[in-house]
Design a protein around this motif. Structure first.
Motif, short mmCIF file in Angstrom:
data_model
loop_
_atom_site.label_atom_id
_atom_site.label_comp_id
_atom_site.label_asym_id
_atom_site.label_seq_id
_atom_site.Cartn_x
_atom_site.Cartn_y
_atom_site.Cartn_z
N ALA A 31 54.94 59.80 4.99
CA ALA A 31 55.56 60.08 6.31
C ALA A 31 55.07 59.09 7.35
N ALA A 32 53.77 58.85 7.36
CA ALA A 32 53.19 57.98 8.37
C ALA A 32 53.70 56.55 8.22
N CYS A 33 53.79 56.08 6.98
CA CYS A 33 54.20 54.69 6.74
C CYS A 33 55.67 54.48 7.07
N LEU A 34 56.52 55.40 6.65
CA LEU A 34 57.95 55.28 6.98
C LEU A 34 58.15 55.33 8.49
N THR A 35 57.39 56.19 9.17
CA THR A 35 57.54 56.31 10.62
C THR A 35 57.12 55.02 11.32
N THR A 36 55.98 54.46 10.94
CA THR A 36 55.53 53.23 11.58
C THR A 36 56.48 52.08 11.28
N SER A 37 56.97 52.00 10.04
CA SER A 37 57.94 50.95 9.71
C SER A 37 59.18 51.10 10.58
N LEU A 38 59.64 52.32 10.72
CA LEU A 38 60.84 52.60 11.51
C LEU A 38 60.62 52.19 12.97
N VAL A 39 59.48 52.53 13.52
CA VAL A 39 59.18 52.24 14.93
C VAL A 39 59.06 50.73 15.15
N TYR A 40 58.40 50.03 14.21
CA TYR A 40 58.24 48.57 14.35
C TYR A 40 59.59 47.86 14.22
N VAL A 41 60.38 48.28 13.25
CA VAL A 41 61.70 47.66 13.08
C VAL A 41 62.54 47.86 14.33
N ALA A 42 62.53 49.09 14.86
CA ALA A 42 63.30 49.37 16.08
C ALA A 42 62.79 48.50 17.24
N ALA A 43 61.48 48.37 17.36
CA ALA A 43 60.92 47.56 18.44
C ALA A 43 61.38 46.11 18.31
N ALA A 44 61.33 45.58 17.09
CA ALA A 44 61.72 44.19 16.86
C ALA A 44 63.20 43.98 17.14
N ARG A 45 64.01 45.01 16.92
CA ARG A 45 65.46 44.88 17.11
C ARG A 45 65.93 45.32 18.50
N GLY A 46 64.96 45.67 19.35
CA GLY A 46 65.33 46.03 20.71
C GLY A 46 65.92 47.41 20.86
N VAL A 47 65.60 48.29 19.92
CA VAL A 47 66.13 49.66 19.98
C VAL A 47 65.05 50.61 20.49
N GLN A 48 65.36 51.30 21.58
CA GLN A 48 64.43 52.24 22.18
C GLN A 48 64.53 53.59 21.46
N LEU A 49 63.37 54.10 21.03
CA LEU A 49 63.32 55.43 20.40
C LEU A 49 62.66 56.39 21.37
N ASP A 50 63.19 57.60 21.45
CA ASP A 50 62.59 58.60 22.33
C ASP A 50 61.71 59.58 21.55
N GLU A 51 62.19 60.02 20.42
CA GLU A 51 61.41 60.93 19.58
C GLU A 51 61.71 60.65 18.10
N VAL A 52 60.70 60.74 17.29
CA VAL A 52 60.87 60.60 15.83
C VAL A 52 60.04 61.69 15.16
N GLU A 53 60.69 62.53 14.43
CA GLU A 53 59.99 63.54 13.64
C GLU A 53 60.51 63.48 12.21
N SER A 54 59.70 63.93 11.29
CA SER A 54 60.16 63.96 9.91
C SER A 54 59.59 65.17 9.19
N THR A 55 60.35 65.64 8.24
CA THR A 55 59.86 66.70 7.34
C THR A 55 59.97 66.17 5.92
N LEU A 56 58.95 66.44 5.12
CA LEU A 56 58.92 65.97 3.74
C LEU A 56 58.74 67.15 2.81
N GLU A 57 59.46 67.12 1.72
CA GLU A 57 59.32 68.12 0.66
C GLU A 57 59.18 67.38 -0.67
#
Lengths: 192, 192
Positions: A98-124
């Motif tokens: 969860a942590a790795c996918l979230t950080t990858s997602l946030v970094y990719v969004a930052a590099a592409r100029g996409v503002q994120l407001d909230e990111v949550e995830s559930t894993l099963e």
């Protein structure tokens, strides 16, 4: 006014100037990309053990920025013969993913100029413990499958977010380590 | 005197009677072996995110033994554009692996009547972050390899310990999840 005199560009809490400077530095000197992460673990009795994390090697040197270590206790629930001394190891694997996918997602969004407001995830993660308990050789010990569902709040269009989620999977170290085989060598020393 | 009236047999901190009773129960009712582990994660800005672990399904029901949840913060070191908000996700993967191999080792030893006095392990994982940084399509993002070295203090002969270490690898859920591919499905919902 030079770039150096401007305020750093921060997007999604990520210093985008540092991010791009890091990419440039590793591109110019590929050996800076070599990292070695480490953990030590000590058994505390029964299902209870504790890992310590601090040192790592990367970008050509041993890290000097961490002044203290972190410690994490693992255990098992009573149904798996423990006393809930901590989450069990398979649950920690979900946290790492969860942590790795979230950080990858946030970094990719930052590099592409996409503002994120909230990111949550559930894993099963589904597992038939007959494998780990040694009751069946036909049942694998590992997770049969893991489902990750992100909830993302952002003004970006859904198609843009879909691209970022896809790219995050392509670049996540833990996602790649779980979905592909990683060679693990286990050795032991008998001490007096 | 019946078995039920005797003191439980505890070896390596593991209730061996409960261990064997659990094995018998799952052998008799294989559906008790079906588990689902869960984690939720929330992004806190930049490389910082936090997982919460509590609920799981197993042995035919939702667990009722955990009264509180655990929370774990992940981050990145400055060289990977973070602020050491916690260990990075790849380091948590090493913790999960260390914990799982250790518990497997301790349970196998308990079942085989081998007394362990101390168990410690060190883990090293090599990674070329050019993959995760998206700088090279030829470099995998995942750990290239992981080395685990146990230090075991026990009166048991080295050959016996070697068998137990080998069996622990054969039965560890996280070892199996890391050394073999696990399917991971990632989806997202855009929320308002």
């Amino acid at each position: 006014m030079t770039q150096a005199m401007q305020e750093p560009r921060i997007r999604n809490g990520v210093n985008v100037d540092t991010l791009f400077a890091t990419l440039d530095a590793v591109k110019a000197q590929p050996e800076l990309g070599r990292f070695q992460f480490r953990a030590t673990n000590r058994w505390l009795g029964g299902a209870h053990n504790r890992s310590t994390i601090k040192e790592f090697y990367g970008a050509g040197q041993m890290d000097q920025t961490r002044t203290a270590s972190w410690q994490f206790d693992a255990g098992e629930p009573p149904v798996l013969i423990g006393h809930n001394e901590g989450p069990n190891p398979a649950e920690f694997l979900l946290h790492a993913l969860a942590a790795c996918l979230t950080t990858s997602l946030v970094y990719v969004a930052a590099a592409r100029g996409v503002q994120l407001d909230e990111v949550e995830s559930t894993l099963e993660g589904d597992m038939d413990v007959r494998g780990a308990l040694g009751l069946s050789d036909e049942v694998p010990n590992r997770y049969e499958n893991i489902r990750v569902t992100f909830r993302i709040k952002s003004d970006a269009p859904a198609e843009k977010l879909a691209q970022i989620v896809a790219r995050a999977q392509q670049r996540s170290a833990v996602f790649d380590s779980v979905t592909n085989p990683v060679p693990v060598a286990v050795d032991f020393i008998k001490v007096a």
